[in-house]
Scaffold this motif. Structure first.
Motif, PDB file in Angstrom:
ATOM      1  N   VAL A   6       0.840  -1.188   0.000  1.00 44.93           N
ATOM      2  CA  VAL A   6       0.000   0.000   0.000  1.00 44.93           C
ATOM      3  C   VAL A   6       0.885   1.252   0.000  1.00 44.93           C
ATOM      4  O   VAL A   6       0.703   2.156  -0.804  1.00 44.93           O
ATOM      5  N   PHE A   7       1.842   1.303   0.906  1.00 42.03           N
ATOM      6  CA  PHE A   7       2.765   2.429   0.982  1.00 42.03           C
ATOM      7  C   PHE A   7       4.069   2.051   0.285  1.00 42.03           C
ATOM      8  O   PHE A   7       4.903   1.336   0.834  1.00 42.03           O
ATOM      9  N   THR A  61       2.390  11.830   0.783  1.00 40.07           N
ATOM     10  CA  THR A  61       2.398  10.385   0.564  1.00 40.07           C
ATOM     11  C   THR A  61       1.171   9.739   1.196  1.00 40.07           C
ATOM     12  O   THR A  61       0.485   8.903   0.588  1.00 40.07           O
ATOM     13  N   VAL A  85      -2.109   7.915  -0.785  1.00 42.24           N
ATOM     14  CA  VAL A  85      -2.497   6.514  -0.566  1.00 42.24           C
ATOM     15  C   VAL A  85      -3.972   6.418  -0.188  1.00 42.24           C
ATOM     16  O   VAL A  85      -4.713   5.587  -0.721  1.00 42.24           O
ATOM     17  N   ASN A 123      -6.099   7.029  -3.244  1.00 40.90           N
ATOM     18  CA  ASN A 123      -6.087   5.883  -4.154  1.00 40.90           C
ATOM     19  C   ASN A 123      -6.941   4.735  -3.637  1.00 40.90           C
ATOM     20  O   ASN A 123      -7.644   4.071  -4.403  1.00 40.90           O
ATOM     21  N   GLU A 124      -6.876   4.483  -2.327  1.00 43.46           N
ATOM     22  CA  GLU A 124      -7.657   3.385  -1.760  1.00 43.46           C
ATOM     23  C   GLU A 124      -9.153   3.660  -1.870  1.00 43.46           C
ATOM     24  O   GLU A 124      -9.944   2.760  -2.136  1.00 43.46           O
TER      25      GLU A 124
END
Length: 412
Positions: free
Chosen positions: A9-10, A144, A148, A151-152
């Motif tokens: 994920v990251f 950052t 994330v 996007n999720e």
């Protein structure tokens, strides 16, 4: 099903460059930061100006507090597992879709939250006398993190959309199968229920387009599998069946002709939805005719026929074997003649039956022959058939037999 491990994920973890002391000073400020962030988001993103005690307001407040809490957790422990947070923001995207919203407002809220968070986190660091070198990695960590989360949420939205569209397509295939089943299509309550599930308003008329799925090319260029949200599509063996609403509307036939260019296809007549199977039956009978094969087999230009323009032919093809028997009984006397003479007399009989006055000149004009030749042939027909030529029942049966023979005769 559990989410992927955090490293998937990251892809970047700038929290390594932040001092753990930052988390210590941020924790007591989390509620205040959340309150400020929620206020700015509601001011700048109109979609979130609902009361905070509404479902949307509670989702906003809960997501902001969760995002801040996750950021602090990552500052404390950059390698901490974050599956529960990932699930939350995917669910948030899913809820946006289920509530009929786009991702625009949600993405705007993320951008505002990132801006406000970066400012308030930096102010908190300065007030705690943390080194100025913290500011740059802090901004990178905020960007950052918010990227994330954004996007999720988009993944959750897309997954919900795909699931809904898949369910809708399944409902439409079920509806199409029902309309093409004679017994089920007659049950209006069943059809109306399936139409509601498929979000397909029942039109006054439909027509079935039967497309041969041979070597005529790849995907359709128009309605059916590719689009035309109002067109139902179903695969029948090796064929594709499109149920087209309002087929008589302007331009519909030409659009269909363009969509199946290069293939062999037949468009059935316009009928009420309960008779869609009849339209398909007519289209299938027309495609079974060798006239279509002669015009094109789908590999070299294809062919497009309209069964509505040849219902009599479709009707004859439906009972073509009975038509042959009828011909044997009605036209049997021609079998004893030489083939050429029998063919000429059958041609003359057809012209006679289709004429108004049944005179030799009229028959001659229809056949493009001399009247005297027509008179000789008519006299021969009288010798063969006698008084039956004046019998309406015989004339009707003979005409059916001749039309059936024309459908099955070899063509040049």
């Amino acid at each position: 099903m559990s989410m992927q491990v955090p490293d998937e994920v990251f892809t970047r973890r700038p929290w390594h460059e932040l001092p753990p002391a930052l988390a210590v000073v941020l924790r007591p400020r989390m509620d205040a930061i959340a309150t400020d962030m929620i206020g700015v988001i509601r001011d700048e993103v109109p979609a979130y100006r609902r009361p905070l005690d509404s479902a949307l307001g509670r989702d906003l407040a809960g997501s902001v507090r969760r995002a801040i809490g996750q950021f602090v957790e990552l500052t404390e422990e950059p390698h901490s597992r974050q599956e529960h947070h990932v699930r939350h923001f995917r669910t948030l995207g899913r809820l946006e879709f289920l509530n009929g919203r786009t991702t625009d407002a949600l993405q705007a809220a993320f951008r505002v939250g990132a801006r406000v968070g970066a400012r308030l986190y930096a102010e908190t660091a300065r007030s705690a006398s943390l080194p100025l070198e913290v500011v740059m990695p802090l901004h990178e960590a905020v960007l950052t993190h918010i990227n994330v989360l954004s996007n999720e949420s988009v993944k959750g939205y897309a997954a919900a959309q795909a699931l809904a569209e898949g369910g809708l397509q399944r409902s439409r295939r079920t509806l199409a199968a029902c309309l093409l089943d004679q017994q089920r299509a007659a049950r209006r309550d069943v059809v109306e229920s399936l139409a509601r599930q498929a979000q397909w308003p029942l039109p006054d008329a439909v027509a079935c387009l039967l497309v041969r799925q041979g070597a005529g090319g790849g995907r359709l260029s128009g309605p059916g599998q590719e689009g035309g949200a109002d067109v139902l599509a179903l695969t029948h063996g090796a064929d594709l069946v499109l149920i087209v609403p309002a087929p008589e509307s302007n331009g519909t036939v030409e659009r269909l002709r363009t969509a199946v260019r290069g293939r062999t296809a037949a468009l059935g007549p316009a009928v009420p939805p309960r008779d869609a199977w009849v339209s398909l039956h007519c289209a299938r009978l027309m495609l079974a005719g060798h006239a279509v094969t002669a015009a094109g087999d789908g590999t070299a230009g294809g062919a497009f026929v309209r069964a509505g323009d040849g219902l009599a032919e479709a009707h004859l093809r439906h009972g073509i074997h009975i038509g042959r028997l009828l011909g044997d009984r009605t036209l049997g006397v021609l079998r004893d003649l030489p083939p050429g003479r029998a063919a000429r007399l059958a041609e003359t009989l057809d012209a006679l039956l289709m004429s108004w006055s049944r005179t030799a000149p009229e028959v001659a004009r229809a056949l493009g022959i001399h009247p005297q030749t027509a008179r000789k042939r008519l006299r021969r027909l009288e010798e063969l058939f006698g008084d039956r030529l004046s019998d309406p029942a015989f004339r009707f049966e003979a005409l059916l037999a001749l039309r059936t023979r024309a459908l099955t005769a070899p063509r040049a």
